[in-house]
Enzyme design. Structure first.
Site, short mmCIF file in Angstrom:
data_model
loop_
_atom_site.label_atom_id
_atom_site.label_comp_id
_atom_site.label_asym_id
_atom_site.label_seq_id
_atom_site.Cartn_x
_atom_site.Cartn_y
_atom_site.Cartn_z
N SER A 179 51.90 -29.15 -48.71
CA SER A 179 52.35 -27.85 -48.69
C SER A 179 53.18 -28.66 -49.83
O SER A 179 53.85 -28.02 -50.23
CB SER A 179 53.05 -28.12 -47.51
N HIS A 207 48.05 -23.12 -47.20
CA HIS A 207 49.10 -22.49 -48.12
C HIS A 207 47.91 -21.76 -48.98
O HIS A 207 48.23 -21.68 -50.03
CB HIS A 207 49.95 -23.56 -48.60
N LYS A 239 52.29 -17.27 -44.01
CA LYS A 239 52.81 -17.57 -45.28
C LYS A 239 52.05 -16.22 -46.41
O LYS A 239 52.58 -14.74 -46.28
CB LYS A 239 52.11 -18.62 -46.12
#
Length: 389
Positions: A179, A207, A239
């Protein structure tokens, strides 16, 4: 010194070290442009990689489900909070990721604590990359298992530690996309090593999910790893999916084990059904609208080209996370503040989030950005760095 005085002293010290954090007050929906503390900014610090947090289909699904199911879920999944929408989302995520089953969690942090602590204990060992997310590190430390960290993306370092271990169960834990660095774990090599050493491999794909892979199914699809090769796949929905919550995908035995033993799952109120409905809608967009991923990949390439042309040396990353290493925390903060003064939101990431002397700007790109947004950011960044660095 009183207890409160000791807390105040710690806060003062953090300010003096340029490590103090403040909460920006968001006054708009997520997007390439946001209003924060009454001022408009170009937003380059959001994890809403595909621009789905404010997508009309996702909003409509949320609103309809709130009308049908209300707001709160009323209880944990094991009591009375597991709605048809939760169940449908689990089934569709399982099919999308090519796994037998999926289990929803309220947050990624809770998922990581729950998974690791349900699978390993005092007779076991957990092996984690040195740059793993804090939730993974905390999960390993709290499990009671022998906790070992290996050098970042160093398969040989991990292999040496695995070979020396006599633990009953061995769990390897890594981020799929790191990240704060934006690079990917060497999952093909890690999967082969795990099978060779009779160890489990767990990947936090927070991610990568929605962004990597032809279909957007994340790291497992990108590296073409099936359930046997990658038995514990965790990802978040807040996300690239633009919603909220997290899930773990794997075998029937894995999911049933977590339902019975993962305390953060058992003892937590279920996500609101409307959030599950929003995630179902965003999953449909991820599957059907490949142009968003293609645009994001184009923008990543464009940003790297423009940065190189301006002499800005980025850290190596091919993902939407594009870090610029500064080193000094005060300098990183100063650059971030100077960018904000010119209308750009870029986070200054400082210890303890990253190791000492590795403060950085964490620039994130989304499908909502344009080439012009990126061009303007790079010009401003080059000018500021020339003045401050």
């Amino acid at each position: 010194m009183s207890p409160l005085d000791s807390l105040a002293a710690a806060l003062t010290q953090r300010k003096q070290q340029h490590l103090y954090r403040s909460r920006p007050l968001l006054e708009s929906a997520q997007g390439a442009r946001v209003c924060v503390d009454g001022k408009n900014y170009h937003n380059f610090c959001s994890n809403d990689y595909l621009g789905l947090a404010n997508h009309p289909q996702v909003i409509a699904a949320f609103q309809q489900a709130a009308n049908d199911y209300g707001v709160g879920s009323g209880g944990s999944h094991l009591v009375c909070g597991h709605s048809r929408l939760h169940h449908q989302l689990e089934e569709e995520l399982a099919a999308f990721t090519g796994r037998d089953r999926v289990l929803l969690f309220s947050t990624g942090y809770m998922a990581n604590l729950g998974i690791i602590n349900a699978l390993v204990g005092k007779q076991d060992a957990v092996f984690e990359d040195k740059l793993n997310h804090a939730s993974l590190l905390d999960g390993g430390l709290l499990s009671g298992a022998k906790f070992q960290r290996f050098l970042h993306n160093d398969v040989a370092s991990l292999a040496k530690k695995l070979s020396a271990s006599t633990a009953t169960r061995k769990l390897i834990v890594v981020d799929g996309v790191f990240s704060m660095d934006g690079d990917c774990a060497p999952l093909t090599e890690l999967a082969a090593l795990a099978q060779q050493q009779n160890a489990w491999l767990m990947v936090d794909d927070a991610h990568g999910f929605g962004v990597l892979g032809e279909q957007g199914a994340g790291c497992a699809e990108h590296f073409q790893l099936d359930q046997q090769q990658l038995p514990i796949l965790m990802a978040t929905l807040g996300k690239a999916a633009g919603s909220f919550g997290a899930f773990v995908a794997g075998s029937e035995v894995l999911i049933e084990t977590l339902i019975q033993f993962a305390r953060p799952y058992i003892y937590t109120t279920a996500l609101p059904p409307a959030v599950a409905a929003a995630s179902l809608a965003s999953l449909a967009v991820i599957r059907d609208d490949r142009a968003r991923r293609q645009k994001l990949q184009h923008l990543i390439g464009h940003f790297k080209q423009q940065a190189q042309a301006q002499g800005i040396a980025l850290m190596p990353s091919d993902t939407a996370i594009q870090p610029l290493l500064i080193g000094d925390s005060a300098k990183a903060l100063a650059i971030s503040q100077a960018l904000a003064a010119q209308g750009f939101m870029v986070g200054a990431i400082r210890p303890p989030t990253v190791p000492n002397n590795t403060a950085r700007l964490r620039i994130t790109l989304t499908a909502d950005h344009s080439e012009q947004h990126i061009n303007d950011l790079v010009v401003a960044l080059a000018q500021i760095m020339a003045e401050l660095c």
